[in-house]
Design a protein around this motif. Sequence first.
Motif, PDB file in Angstrom:
ATOM      1  N   PHE A 133       0.933  -1.145  -0.033  1.00  0.00           N
ATOM      2  CA  PHE A 133      -0.140   0.108   0.041  1.00  0.00           C
ATOM      3  C   PHE A 133       0.778   1.124   0.052  1.00  0.00           C
ATOM      4  O   PHE A 133       1.740   1.227   0.772  1.00  0.00           O
ATOM      5  CB  PHE A 133      -0.882   0.143   1.272  1.00  0.00           C
ATOM      6  CG  PHE A 133      -1.726  -1.161   1.322  1.00  0.00           C
ATOM      7  CD1 PHE A 133      -3.066  -1.107   0.845  1.00  0.00           C
ATOM      8  CD2 PHE A 133      -1.569  -2.406   1.789  1.00  0.00           C
ATOM      9  CE1 PHE A 133      -4.030  -2.013   0.893  1.00  0.00           C
ATOM     10  CE2 PHE A 133      -2.333  -3.322   1.816  1.00  0.00           C
ATOM     11  CZ  PHE A 133      -3.589  -3.439   1.452  1.00  0.00           C
ATOM     12  N   SER A 134       0.577   2.101  -0.871  1.00  0.00           N
ATOM     13  CA  SER A 134       1.137   3.639  -0.803  1.00  0.00           C
ATOM     14  C   SER A 134       0.415   4.571  -1.353  1.00  0.00           C
ATOM     15  O   SER A 134      -0.702   4.292  -1.747  1.00  0.00           O
ATOM     16  CB  SER A 134       2.683   3.088  -1.857  1.00  0.00           C
ATOM     17  OG  SER A 134       2.085   2.996  -3.341  1.00  0.00           O
ATOM     18  N   THR A 135       0.893   5.813  -1.175  1.00  0.00           N
ATOM     19  CA  THR A 135       0.160   6.875  -1.779  1.00  0.00           C
ATOM     20  C   THR A 135       1.063   7.777  -2.631  1.00  0.00           C
ATOM     21  O   THR A 135       2.433   7.734  -2.428  1.00  0.00           O
ATOM     22  CB  THR A 135      -0.326   7.835  -0.446  1.00  0.00           C
ATOM     23  OG1 THR A 135       0.666   8.339   0.286  1.00  0.00           O
ATOM     24  CG2 THR A 135      -1.552   7.041   0.264  1.00  0.00           C
ATOM     25  N   THR A 195      -4.159  13.750  -3.404  1.00  0.00           N
ATOM     26  CA  THR A 195      -3.501  12.442  -2.899  1.00  0.00           C
ATOM     27  C   THR A 195      -4.265  11.293  -3.256  1.00  0.00           C
ATOM     28  O   THR A 195      -5.665  11.081  -3.283  1.00  0.00           O
ATOM     29  CB  THR A 195      -3.341  12.277  -1.242  1.00  0.00           C
ATOM     30  OG1 THR A 195      -2.703  13.666  -0.913  1.00  0.00           O
ATOM     31  CG2 THR A 195      -2.750  11.196  -0.916  1.00  0.00           C
ATOM     32  N   GLN A 236      -4.286   6.725  -3.476  1.00  0.00           N
ATOM     33  CA  GLN A 236      -3.852   5.509  -2.821  1.00  0.00           C
ATOM     34  C   GLN A 236      -3.766   4.441  -3.789  1.00  0.00           C
ATOM     35  O   GLN A 236      -4.453   4.338  -4.790  1.00  0.00           O
ATOM     36  CB  GLN A 236      -4.609   4.821  -1.739  1.00  0.00           C
ATOM     37  CG  GLN A 236      -3.928   3.768  -1.291  1.00  0.00           C
ATOM     38  CD  GLN A 236      -4.929   3.246   0.137  1.00  0.00           C
ATOM     39  OE1 GLN A 236      -5.963   3.750   0.325  1.00  0.00           O
ATOM     40  NE2 GLN A 236      -4.177   2.382   0.717  1.00  0.00           N
ATOM     41  N   GLU A 237      -2.606   3.639  -3.937  1.00  0.00           N
ATOM     42  CA  GLU A 237      -2.275   2.704  -4.735  1.00  0.00           C
ATOM     43  C   GLU A 237      -2.070   1.408  -4.092  1.00  0.00           C
ATOM     44  O   GLU A 237      -1.534   1.566  -2.822  1.00  0.00           O
ATOM     45  CB  GLU A 237      -1.153   3.112  -5.536  1.00  0.00           C
ATOM     46  CG  GLU A 237      -0.977   4.237  -6.356  1.00  0.00           C
ATOM     47  CD  GLU A 237       0.262   4.630  -7.075  1.00  0.00           C
ATOM     48  OE1 GLU A 237       0.272   4.736  -8.498  1.00  0.00           O
ATOM     49  OE2 GLU A 237       1.322   4.490  -6.534  1.00  0.00           O
TER      50      GLU A 237
END
Length: 93
Positions: free
Chosen positions: A71-73, A80, A82-83
């Motif tokens: 999980f990342s942003t 913003t 989220q990925e």
Amino acid sequence: METKILRVVRQGEAFGVQSAKAESGQIQKCTIVLRELGGSRFENEYVCAMLGNLAACRFYEGDIVCATLRFSTHEYQGQTFQEVLATDVVKMK
């Protein structure tokens, strides 16, 4: 990163995207939707990207898989996002 046992909801077709890390300048990418196990369709779901050789793997609706999710942003034009990246997906037998 988290490793979870999930059910495949659907998977899109792989396509090429630009990548500075790839020798050819392109890398394969596809999207897969994974749902936590449980008794209903209202369990948590994750829309994940799969990259490179993993994007060429084919999973089908209902397959049970063990997946490692990262999980990342990132920010883009003041917003913003989220990925979720599936870094490893293995079909359970």
